[in-house]
Scaffold this motif. Structure first.
Motif, PDB file in Angstrom:
ATOM      1  N   PHE A 291     -26.702 -53.065   0.012  1.00 38.51           N
ATOM      2  CA  PHE A 291     -27.941 -53.120  -0.756  1.00 38.51           C
ATOM      3  C   PHE A 291     -27.811 -54.119  -1.901  1.00 38.51           C
ATOM      4  CE2 PHE A 291     -30.553 -51.715  -4.321  1.00 38.51           C
ATOM      5  CZ  PHE A 291     -31.799 -51.783  -3.742  1.00 38.51           C
ATOM      6  N   MET A 292     -26.673 -54.080  -2.601  1.00 41.47           N
ATOM      7  CA  MET A 292     -26.464 -54.995  -3.720  1.00 41.47           C
ATOM      8  C   MET A 292     -26.414 -56.448  -3.240  1.00 41.47           C
ATOM      9  SD  MET A 292     -26.518 -53.312  -6.486  1.00 41.47           S
ATOM     10  CE  MET A 292     -26.158 -54.735  -7.473  1.00 41.47           C
ATOM     11  N   LEU A 293     -25.845 -56.670  -2.090  1.00 39.23           N
ATOM     12  CA  LEU A 293     -25.751 -58.033  -1.570  1.00 39.23           C
ATOM     13  C   LEU A 293     -27.110 -58.565  -1.135  1.00 39.23           C
ATOM     14  CD1 LEU A 293     -22.429 -57.809   0.443  1.00 39.23           C
ATOM     15  CD2 LEU A 293     -22.805 -58.845  -1.797  1.00 39.23           C
ATOM     16  N   ARG A 294     -28.004 -57.663  -0.737  1.00 42.02           N
ATOM     17  CA  ARG A 294     -29.354 -58.082  -0.338  1.00 42.02           C
ATOM     18  C   ARG A 294     -30.298 -58.151  -1.522  1.00 42.02           C
ATOM     19  NH1 ARG A 294     -30.642 -53.742   3.473  1.00 42.02           N
ATOM     20  NH2 ARG A 294     -28.469 -53.254   3.692  1.00 42.02           N
ATOM     21  N   ASP A 295     -29.954 -57.488  -2.613  1.00 43.48           N
ATOM     22  CA  ASP A 295     -30.807 -57.412  -3.790  1.00 43.48           C
ATOM     23  C   ASP A 295     -30.940 -58.789  -4.443  1.00 43.48           C
ATOM     24  OD1 ASP A 295     -32.309 -56.554  -5.913  1.00 43.48           O
ATOM     25  OD2 ASP A 295     -30.676 -55.518  -6.920  1.00 43.48           O
ATOM     26  N   GLN A 296     -32.113 -59.090  -4.936  1.00 45.91           N
ATOM     27  CA  GLN A 296     -32.366 -60.384  -5.588  1.00 45.91           C
ATOM     28  C   GLN A 296     -31.549 -60.555  -6.859  1.00 45.91           C
ATOM     29  OE1 GLN A 296     -33.959 -62.830  -4.388  1.00 45.91           O
ATOM     30  NE2 GLN A 296     -34.921 -61.816  -2.672  1.00 45.91           N
TER      31      GLN A 296
END
Length: 102
Positions: free
Chosen positions: A92-97
């Motif tokens: 999720f953090m890696l996909r988060d802007q």
């Protein structure tokens, strides 16, 4: 904070003694062992950002001429431990802007 110190010690600008660098690494190793017990309270964004900055600033070939690659292995261990304990949160953090370098 210990990851930031290790980042500074690994670079050519800040000259840390080997003993100080080893102490910082030991602190990180101890904190890494405690990740499983505290995973719900850990803010991953800043940790992943520092790790990303470390890998970008000091790529694998940077360590080939160094006598010791423990700082690199230490940061890799932190990332692997986070992924093992909370893979969904890391993804999720890696996909988060808000997480640059995705």
């Amino acid at each position: 904070a210990p990851l930031s110190l290790l980042y500074d010690c690994a670079g050519p600008v800040m000259q840390c003694s080997e003993a100080f660098t080893e102490l910082v690494q030991k602190c990180i190793w101890k904190k890494t062992r405690m990740i499983a017990a505290n995973i719900a309270r850990i803010e991953m964004g800043p940790i992943l950002q520092i790790c990303n900055d470390f890998f970008n600033s000091y790529p694998r070939n940077y360590w080939k001429n160094k006598p010791n690659d423990k700082p690199l292995r230490t940061v890799k261990t932190v990332v692997v431990t986070l992924v093992q304990q909370a893979p969904e949160r890391v993804c999720f953090m890696l996909r988060d802007q808000s997480c640059p370098g995705r």
